[in-house]
Motif scaffolding. Structure first.
Motif, PDB file in Angstrom:
ATOM      1  N   GLU A 277      60.427  71.732  37.621  1.00 50.61           N
ATOM      2  CA  GLU A 277      61.182  72.080  38.836  1.00 50.61           C
ATOM      3  C   GLU A 277      60.250  72.219  40.041  1.00 50.61           C
ATOM      4  O   GLU A 277      60.554  71.730  41.132  1.00 50.61           O
ATOM      5  CB  GLU A 277      61.951  73.389  38.604  1.00 50.61           C
ATOM      6  N   ILE A 278      59.106  72.851  39.838  1.00 49.51           N
ATOM      7  CA  ILE A 278      58.138  73.034  40.927  1.00 49.51           C
ATOM      8  C   ILE A 278      57.525  71.698  41.339  1.00 49.51           C
ATOM      9  O   ILE A 278      57.411  71.391  42.530  1.00 49.51           O
ATOM     10  CB  ILE A 278      57.055  74.032  40.500  1.00 49.51           C
ATOM     11  N   LEU A 279      57.136  70.889  40.359  1.00 46.18           N
ATOM     12  CA  LEU A 279      56.545  69.584  40.669  1.00 46.18           C
ATOM     13  C   LEU A 279      57.527  68.719  41.450  1.00 46.18           C
ATOM     14  O   LEU A 279      57.156  68.044  42.421  1.00 46.18           O
ATOM     15  CB  LEU A 279      56.128  68.875  39.385  1.00 46.18           C
ATOM     16  N   LYS A 280      58.779  68.748  41.043  1.00 51.11           N
ATOM     17  CA  LYS A 280      59.800  67.952  41.735  1.00 51.11           C
ATOM     18  C   LYS A 280      60.048  68.473  43.147  1.00 51.11           C
ATOM     19  O   LYS A 280      60.312  67.690  44.063  1.00 51.11           O
ATOM     20  CB  LYS A 280      61.105  67.954  40.942  1.00 51.11           C
ATOM     21  N   GLU A 281      59.947  69.780  43.325  1.00 50.06           N
ATOM     22  CA  GLU A 281      60.160  70.336  44.663  1.00 50.06           C
ATOM     23  C   GLU A 281      59.056  69.890  45.614  1.00 50.06           C
ATOM     24  O   GLU A 281      59.333  69.560  46.783  1.00 50.06           O
ATOM     25  CB  GLU A 281      60.231  71.857  44.607  1.00 50.06           C
ATOM     26  N   PHE A 282      57.793  69.858  45.139  1.00 50.22           N
ATOM     27  CA  PHE A 282      56.717  69.326  45.976  1.00 50.22           C
ATOM     28  C   PHE A 282      57.008  67.875  46.353  1.00 50.22           C
ATOM     29  O   PHE A 282      56.797  67.462  47.494  1.00 50.22           O
ATOM     30  CB  PHE A 282      55.372  69.414  45.250  1.00 50.22           C
ATOM     31  N   ALA A 283      57.519  67.106  45.404  1.00 55.17           N
ATOM     32  CA  ALA A 283      57.845  65.705  45.666  1.00 55.17           C
ATOM     33  C   ALA A 283      58.977  65.580  46.676  1.00 55.17           C
ATOM     34  O   ALA A 283      58.908  64.780  47.622  1.00 55.17           O
ATOM     35  CB  ALA A 283      58.226  65.006  44.363  1.00 55.17           C
ATOM     36  N   GLN A 284      60.015  66.374  46.508  1.00 57.49           N
ATOM     37  CA  GLN A 284      61.171  66.320  47.413  1.00 57.49           C
ATOM     38  C   GLN A 284      60.819  66.776  48.817  1.00 57.49           C
ATOM     39  O   GLN A 284      61.387  66.273  49.797  1.00 57.49           O
ATOM     40  CB  GLN A 284      62.301  67.175  46.835  1.00 57.49           C
TER      41      GLN A 284
ATOM     42  N   THR B 187      58.665  66.282  26.199  1.00 62.37           N
ATOM     43  CA  THR B 187      59.464  67.088  27.111  1.00 62.37           C
ATOM     44  C   THR B 187      58.504  67.904  27.970  1.00 62.37           C
ATOM     45  O   THR B 187      57.355  68.138  27.590  1.00 62.37           O
ATOM     46  CB  THR B 187      60.407  68.042  26.359  1.00 62.37           C
ATOM     47  N   VAL B 188      58.966  68.332  29.136  1.00 56.92           N
ATOM     48  CA  VAL B 188      58.131  69.055  30.097  1.00 56.92           C
ATOM     49  C   VAL B 188      58.672  70.467  30.277  1.00 56.92           C
ATOM     50  O   VAL B 188      59.902  70.674  30.299  1.00 56.92           O
ATOM     51  CB  VAL B 188      58.096  68.327  31.462  1.00 56.92           C
ATOM     52  N   ASN B 189      57.780  71.439  30.400  1.00 54.94           N
ATOM     53  CA  ASN B 189      58.177  72.808  30.717  1.00 54.94           C
ATOM     54  C   ASN B 189      59.122  72.792  31.912  1.00 54.94           C
ATOM     55  O   ASN B 189      58.776  72.263  32.972  1.00 54.94           O
ATOM     56  CB  ASN B 189      56.921  73.636  31.016  1.00 54.94           C
TER      57      ASN B 189
ATOM     58  N   LEU C  67      52.575  63.300  33.506  1.00 60.43           N
ATOM     59  CA  LEU C  67      53.748  64.018  34.016  1.00 60.43           C
ATOM     60  C   LEU C  67      54.483  63.247  35.099  1.00 60.43           C
ATOM     61  O   LEU C  67      55.667  63.497  35.364  1.00 60.43           O
ATOM     62  CB  LEU C  67      53.317  65.377  34.585  1.00 60.43           C
ATOM     63  N   LEU C  68      53.808  62.315  35.748  1.00 63.46           N
ATOM     64  CA  LEU C  68      54.330  61.709  36.972  1.00 63.46           C
ATOM     65  C   LEU C  68      55.659  60.964  36.826  1.00 63.46           C
ATOM     66  O   LEU C  68      56.514  61.061  37.712  1.00 63.46           O
ATOM     67  CB  LEU C  68      53.275  60.799  37.606  1.00 63.46           C
ATOM     68  N   PRO C  69      55.903  60.207  35.755  1.00 63.11           N
ATOM     69  CA  PRO C  69      57.210  59.549  35.652  1.00 63.11           C
ATOM     70  C   PRO C  69      58.369  60.539  35.634  1.00 63.11           C
ATOM     71  O   PRO C  69      59.469  60.213  36.107  1.00 63.11           O
ATOM     72  CB  PRO C  69      57.108  58.772  34.328  1.00 63.11           C
ATOM     73  N   TYR C  70      58.134  61.741  35.116  1.00 61.35           N
ATOM     74  CA  TYR C  70      59.185  62.755  35.085  1.00 61.35           C
ATOM     75  C   TYR C  70      59.422  63.359  36.466  1.00 61.35           C
ATOM     76  O   TYR C  70      60.498  63.875  36.749  1.00 61.35           O
ATOM     77  CB  TYR C  70      58.811  63.869  34.102  1.00 61.35           C
ATOM     78  N   VAL C  71      58.395  63.304  37.306  1.00 61.82           N
ATOM     79  CA  VAL C  71      58.476  63.923  38.632  1.00 61.82           C
ATOM     80  C   VAL C  71      58.995  62.937  39.679  1.00 61.82           C
ATOM     81  O   VAL C  71      59.892  63.263  40.461  1.00 61.82           O
ATOM     82  CB  VAL C  71      57.094  64.457  39.061  1.00 61.82           C
ATOM     83  N   TYR C  72      58.444  61.733  39.688  1.00 62.91           N
ATOM     84  CA  TYR C  72      58.738  60.773  40.757  1.00 62.91           C
ATOM     85  C   TYR C  72      59.617  59.610  40.319  1.00 62.91           C
ATOM     86  O   TYR C  72      60.089  58.846  41.159  1.00 62.91           O
ATOM     87  CB  TYR C  72      57.430  60.223  41.339  1.00 62.91           C
TER      88      TYR C  72
END
Length: 217
Positions: free
Chosen positions: A119-126, A112-114, A140-145
């Motif tokens: 949320e921050i990593l996904k916002e950079f992606a979005q 699991t991820v903090n 971490l990347l599969p959880y983000v992208y």
């Protein structure tokens, strides 16, 4: 002048950010004519490791307080990171990523991820802002992208298999090179997953920083 958010997971490769990777990242950002701000979660570390003996101690340490050692005190808590103020994101490695940013060190592909971090990593992606993930941080990347994101941790089969199990696409890569996922604007490099010296780690990190800043708007 481009500005990079650098996320640190403590200080010390066994329980925090890999110090050489972090310093090289900051150095190359400066050499590329950009600026940075370091951030870290204001939370307790999963554990504290004696870096002489390699043994876990009974100490309690704070991730941000430890990361401040690398940032020379110029660090902010993760909850103050405003994605819109930055052009790019870079995460140095170290086992702190696998212990303090997520629990990969314990649960592998079932990690699991903090939540605040994710949320921050996904916002950079979005926001379509380029990101660089160094050493172990590509887990971490599969959880983000999501499904199919291309990444490297070098050639460690166990970690590569975990990335694949989580939905990523692992690409083998030598220590002095990078893997680019054009679709997601993500750059990865093995660094101390393969490096035998600071000079080894420097080559790939330099390429990563250069590519991330090149892609930054």
């Amino acid at each position: 002048m481009k500005k990079v958010a650098v996320l640190l997971s403590g200080a010390g490769f066994n329980d925090g950010a890999e110090i050489n990777e972090a310093v090289l990242t900051l150095l190359h950002i400066g050499k590329q004519g950009a600026t940075y701000q370091c951030f870290a979660p204001d939370v307790e570390q999963m554990d504290v490791v004696n870096h002489v003996s390699g043994e876990t101690t009974q100490e309690k340490r704070n991730v941000m307080t430890e990361a401040a050692r690398i940032a020379r005190g110029d660090i902010k808590p993760l909850n103050e990171l405003n994605v819109k103020e930055f052009d790019a994101l870079i995460l140095p490695g170290g086992y702190g990523v696998a212990k303090n940013f997520c629990d990969f060190a314990v649960n592998g592909a079932d990690m699991t991820v903090n939540e605040q971090l994710l949320e921050i990593l996904k916002e950079f992606a979005q926001e379509r802002k380029p990101a660089g993930y160094i050493c172990i941080s590509p887990v971490l990347l599969p959880y983000v992208y999501g499904e199919g994101v291309h990444a490297t941790i070098g050639n460690d089969k166990e970690t590569a298999n975990a990335i694949e199990k989580m939905g990523g696409t692992h690409v083998e890569c030598p220590v002095d090179d990078i893997v680019l996922d054009d679709a997601n604007l993500v750059v990865t490099t093995p660094a101390y997953m393969l490096a035998k010296s600071v000079a080894d780690a420097d080559k790939g990190i330099g390429k990563l920083v250069e590519k991330v800043l090149y892609m930054a708007a």
